[in-house]
Scaffold this motif. Structure first.
Motif, PDB file in Angstrom:
ATOM      1  N   TRP A 172       0.974  -1.482   0.550  1.00  0.00           N
ATOM      2  CA  TRP A 172      -0.039   0.080  -0.133  1.00  0.00           C
ATOM      3  C   TRP A 172       0.598   1.398  -0.065  1.00  0.00           C
ATOM      4  O   TRP A 172       1.362   1.522   1.200  1.00  0.00           O
ATOM      5  N   LEU A 173       0.804   2.152  -1.270  1.00  0.00           N
ATOM      6  CA  LEU A 173       1.375   3.610  -1.415  1.00  0.00           C
ATOM      7  C   LEU A 173       0.829   4.673  -1.543  1.00  0.00           C
ATOM      8  O   LEU A 173      -0.494   4.781  -2.446  1.00  0.00           O
ATOM      9  N   GLY A 174       1.343   5.430  -0.969  1.00  0.00           N
ATOM     10  CA  GLY A 174       0.599   6.774  -1.344  1.00  0.00           C
ATOM     11  C   GLY A 174       1.101   7.610  -1.194  1.00  0.00           C
ATOM     12  O   GLY A 174       2.685   8.149  -0.334  1.00  0.00           O
ATOM     13  N   TYR A 175       0.641   9.384  -0.656  1.00  0.00           N
ATOM     14  CA  TYR A 175       0.818  10.313  -0.906  1.00  0.00           C
ATOM     15  C   TYR A 175       0.444  11.451  -0.782  1.00  0.00           C
ATOM     16  O   TYR A 175      -1.389  11.543  -0.995  1.00  0.00           O
ATOM     17  N   VAL A 176       0.148  12.485   0.553  1.00  0.00           N
ATOM     18  CA  VAL A 176      -1.491  13.570   1.069  1.00  0.00           C
ATOM     19  C   VAL A 176      -0.538  14.076   1.134  1.00  0.00           C
ATOM     20  O   VAL A 176       0.525  14.767   1.053  1.00  0.00           O
ATOM     21  N   ILE A 177      -1.280  15.032  -0.094  1.00  0.00           N
ATOM     22  CA  ILE A 177      -1.486  16.686  -0.318  1.00  0.00           C
ATOM     23  C   ILE A 177      -2.268  17.410   0.830  1.00  0.00           C
ATOM     24  O   ILE A 177      -2.971  16.982   1.431  1.00  0.00           O
ATOM     25  N   LYS A 178      -0.710  18.341   1.566  1.00  0.00           N
ATOM     26  CA  LYS A 178      -0.852  19.381   2.359  1.00  0.00           C
ATOM     27  C   LYS A 178      -2.174  18.585   3.559  1.00  0.00           C
ATOM     28  O   LYS A 178      -3.206  19.106   4.007  1.00  0.00           O
ATOM     29  N   PRO A 179      -1.030  17.525   4.369  1.00  0.00           N
ATOM     30  CA  PRO A 179      -2.128  16.541   5.461  1.00  0.00           C
ATOM     31  C   PRO A 179      -2.793  17.496   6.659  1.00  0.00           C
ATOM     32  O   PRO A 179      -3.031  17.215   7.826  1.00  0.00           O
ATOM     33  N   ASP A 180      -1.548  18.480   6.416  1.00  0.00           N
ATOM     34  CA  ASP A 180      -2.405  19.563   8.147  1.00  0.00           C
ATOM     35  C   ASP A 180      -3.438  20.231   7.779  1.00  0.00           C
ATOM     36  O   ASP A 180      -3.998  20.911   8.945  1.00  0.00           O
ATOM     37  N   ASP A 181      -4.335  20.550   6.673  1.00  0.00           N
ATOM     38  CA  ASP A 181      -5.094  21.168   6.116  1.00  0.00           C
ATOM     39  C   ASP A 181      -6.469  19.934   7.032  1.00  0.00           C
ATOM     40  O   ASP A 181      -6.465  18.832   7.189  1.00  0.00           O
ATOM     41  N   LEU A 182      -6.973  20.549   7.575  1.00  0.00           N
ATOM     42  CA  LEU A 182      -8.247  20.277   7.845  1.00  0.00           C
ATOM     43  C   LEU A 182      -8.811  18.645   7.386  1.00  0.00           C
ATOM     44  O   LEU A 182      -8.989  17.295   8.014  1.00  0.00           O
ATOM     45  N   LEU A 183      -9.136  19.515   5.900  1.00  0.00           N
ATOM     46  CA  LEU A 183      -9.983  18.787   5.121  1.00  0.00           C
ATOM     47  C   LEU A 183      -8.791  18.803   3.818  1.00  0.00           C
ATOM     48  O   LEU A 183      -8.196  19.732   3.176  1.00  0.00           O
ATOM     49  N   HIS A 184      -8.396  17.501   3.328  1.00  0.00           N
ATOM     50  CA  HIS A 184      -7.104  17.450   2.281  1.00  0.00           C
ATOM     51  C   HIS A 184      -7.384  16.053   1.297  1.00  0.00           C
ATOM     52  O   HIS A 184      -8.393  15.241   1.963  1.00  0.00           O
ATOM     53  N   MET A 185      -6.542  16.550   0.766  1.00  0.00           N
ATOM     54  CA  MET A 185      -6.531  14.799  -0.680  1.00  0.00           C
ATOM     55  C   MET A 185      -5.332  14.312  -0.942  1.00  0.00           C
ATOM     56  O   MET A 185      -4.176  14.835  -0.248  1.00  0.00           O
ATOM     57  N   GLY A 186      -5.628  13.096  -1.594  1.00  0.00           N
ATOM     58  CA  GLY A 186      -3.882  11.971  -1.460  1.00  0.00           C
ATOM     59  C   GLY A 186      -4.570  11.542  -2.962  1.00  0.00           C
ATOM     60  O   GLY A 186      -5.209  11.215  -3.268  1.00  0.00           O
ATOM     61  N   VAL A 187      -3.299  10.190  -3.047  1.00  0.00           N
ATOM     62  CA  VAL A 187      -3.536   9.663  -4.617  1.00  0.00           C
ATOM     63  C   VAL A 187      -2.575   8.261  -3.371  1.00  0.00           C
ATOM     64  O   VAL A 187      -1.841   8.691  -2.604  1.00  0.00           O
ATOM     65  N   PRO A 209      -5.507   1.724  -8.227  1.00  0.00           N
ATOM     66  CA  PRO A 209      -5.419   3.091  -7.602  1.00  0.00           C
ATOM     67  C   PRO A 209      -6.139   3.727  -7.404  1.00  0.00           C
ATOM     68  O   PRO A 209      -7.591   3.754  -7.590  1.00  0.00           O
ATOM     69  N   GLN A 210      -6.111   5.104  -6.804  1.00  0.00           N
ATOM     70  CA  GLN A 210      -7.422   5.598  -5.720  1.00  0.00           C
ATOM     71  C   GLN A 210      -6.610   6.783  -5.689  1.00  0.00           C
ATOM     72  O   GLN A 210      -5.250   7.219  -5.342  1.00  0.00           O
ATOM     73  N   PHE A 211      -7.741   8.109  -5.391  1.00  0.00           N
ATOM     74  CA  PHE A 211      -8.423   8.971  -5.316  1.00  0.00           C
ATOM     75  C   PHE A 211      -8.893   9.089  -3.661  1.00  0.00           C
ATOM     76  O   PHE A 211      -9.300   8.644  -3.360  1.00  0.00           O
ATOM     77  N   PHE A 212      -8.887  10.360  -3.103  1.00  0.00           N
ATOM     78  CA  PHE A 212      -9.126  10.286  -1.260  1.00  0.00           C
ATOM     79  C   PHE A 212      -9.177  11.349  -1.108  1.00  0.00           C
ATOM     80  O   PHE A 212      -8.197  12.676  -1.125  1.00  0.00           O
ATOM     81  N   GLY A 213      -9.707  11.237  -0.464  1.00  0.00           N
ATOM     82  CA  GLY A 213     -10.141  12.876   0.105  1.00  0.00           C
ATOM     83  C   GLY A 213     -10.315  12.234   1.895  1.00  0.00           C
ATOM     84  O   GLY A 213     -10.600  11.146   2.060  1.00  0.00           O
ATOM     85  N   GLU A 214      -9.433  13.704   3.125  1.00  0.00           N
ATOM     86  CA  GLU A 214      -9.185  12.709   4.089  1.00  0.00           C
ATOM     87  C   GLU A 214      -9.708  13.765   5.377  1.00  0.00           C
ATOM     88  O   GLU A 214      -9.330  14.650   4.924  1.00  0.00           O
ATOM     89  N   ALA A 215     -10.069  13.889   6.097  1.00  0.00           N
ATOM     90  CA  ALA A 215     -10.792  14.752   7.661  1.00  0.00           C
ATOM     91  C   ALA A 215     -10.099  14.174   8.787  1.00  0.00           C
ATOM     92  O   ALA A 215      -9.584  13.399   9.006  1.00  0.00           O
ATOM     93  N   ASN A 216      -9.152  15.065   8.972  1.00  0.00           N
ATOM     94  CA  ASN A 216      -8.547  15.158  10.891  1.00  0.00           C
ATOM     95  C   ASN A 216      -9.615  14.993  11.755  1.00  0.00           C
ATOM     96  O   ASN A 216     -10.113  16.564  11.856  1.00  0.00           O
ATOM     97  N   ILE A 217     -10.095  14.074  11.961  1.00  0.00           N
ATOM     98  CA  ILE A 217     -10.709  14.194  13.524  1.00  0.00           C
ATOM     99  C   ILE A 217     -10.083  14.462  14.761  1.00  0.00           C
ATOM    100  O   ILE A 217     -10.466  15.453  15.536  1.00  0.00           O
ATOM    101  N   ALA A 218      -9.254  13.730  14.868  1.00  0.00           N
ATOM    102  CA  ALA A 218      -8.643  14.258  16.250  1.00  0.00           C
ATOM    103  C   ALA A 218      -6.989  13.910  16.205  1.00  0.00           C
ATOM    104  O   ALA A 218      -6.675  13.566  14.357  1.00  0.00           O
ATOM    105  N   TYR A 219      -5.734  14.255  16.715  1.00  0.00           N
ATOM    106  CA  TYR A 219      -4.686  13.782  16.137  1.00  0.00           C
ATOM    107  C   TYR A 219      -4.003  12.693  16.064  1.00  0.00           C
ATOM    108  O   TYR A 219      -3.284  12.075  15.184  1.00  0.00           O
ATOM    109  N   TRP A 220      -4.630  11.550  16.527  1.00  0.00           N
ATOM    110  CA  TRP A 220      -4.030  10.656  16.011  1.00  0.00           C
ATOM    111  C   TRP A 220      -5.309   9.673  15.375  1.00  0.00           C
ATOM    112  O   TRP A 220      -5.443   8.393  15.475  1.00  0.00           O
ATOM    113  N   PHE A 221      -6.441  10.219  14.933  1.00  0.00           N
ATOM    114  CA  PHE A 221      -7.394  10.206  13.976  1.00  0.00           C
ATOM    115  C   PHE A 221      -7.970  10.475  13.021  1.00  0.00           C
ATOM    116  O   PHE A 221      -8.275  11.843  12.801  1.00  0.00           O
TER     117      PHE A 221
END
Length: 195
Positions: free
Chosen positions: A99-114, A144-156
């Motif tokens: 499983w390989l991936g890259y997260v774009i702007k991971p410090d933003d509350l909502l961010h994307m990646g591949v 291969p996938q595109f994803f959206g991600e939400a930082n719920i907590a610093y650990w989740f």
């Protein structure tokens, strides 16, 4: 006077050590640049024209909070039931690998990646009445996938993905080569430490 001189010399030495930069390294300049996560994966995809659910998990090492590399495993929830040539059949499907991936702007509350999953697995077909195994294919899976991600907590984090799965090696008499190919949608619950 001597005591004052030695005290100033000691303070100057400590200041110069504190300001000294860490050496450049291949992975990162700080051990805190390396973290990791693990989680539960739910994936939805068509199998032989029917919407199917796969569940499993995965984990990865995260470098500089952006690039990750790890492993995953997914298995078909329940069995895929179908009839062919007057026979009632059931099939199971599972795969796992890298499983390989890259997260774009991971410090933003909502961010994307591949990301992409590259794995090996098998499709096993059985007679539903006798539970006798009548076919098995060893397969290679590329998703291969595109994803959206939400930082719920610093650990989740919660991750929603969309992609396309290609399954290579389907060559038995019960399935066509494209029966395990198609668009995928996934939800992942990721736990770990994210710097």
């Amino acid at each position: 006077m001597k005591r004052t001189f030695y005290t100033l010399l000691l303070l100057a030495s400590m200041c110069s050590l504190a300001q000294r930069e860490r050496p450049k390294t291949l992975i990162g300049n700080d051990p805190e640049d390396i973290s990791g996560f693990g989680g539960v994966i739910f994936s939805f995809m068509p199998i032989d024209g029917d919407l199917s659910t796969m569940t499993g998990g995965g984990g990865a090492v995260l470098f500089d909070n952006t690039f990750f590399i790890g492993g995953y495993g997914l298995g078909l929830t329940g069995n895929h039931e179908f009839s062919q040539g007057g026979n009632d059949l059931t099939s199971s499907f599972g795969h796992g690998g890298f499983w390989l991936g890259y997260v774009i702007k991971p410090d933003d509350l909502l961010h994307m990646g591949v990301d992409t999953k590259l794995g090996w697995g098998s499709i096993t077909t059985k007679n539903r009445g006798t539970n006798e195994e009548i076919g098995e294919d060893d397969v290679f899976v590329f998703n291969p996938q595109f994803f959206g991600e939400a930082n719920i907590a610093y650990w989740f984090k919660i991750n929603a993905s969309v992609g396309y799965q290609k399954t290579i090696g389907v060559d038995n008499t019960y399935f066509d080569p494209g029966d395990f190919d198609g668009p995928t949608f996934g939800i992942s619950l990721l736990f770990g430490w994210f710097n």
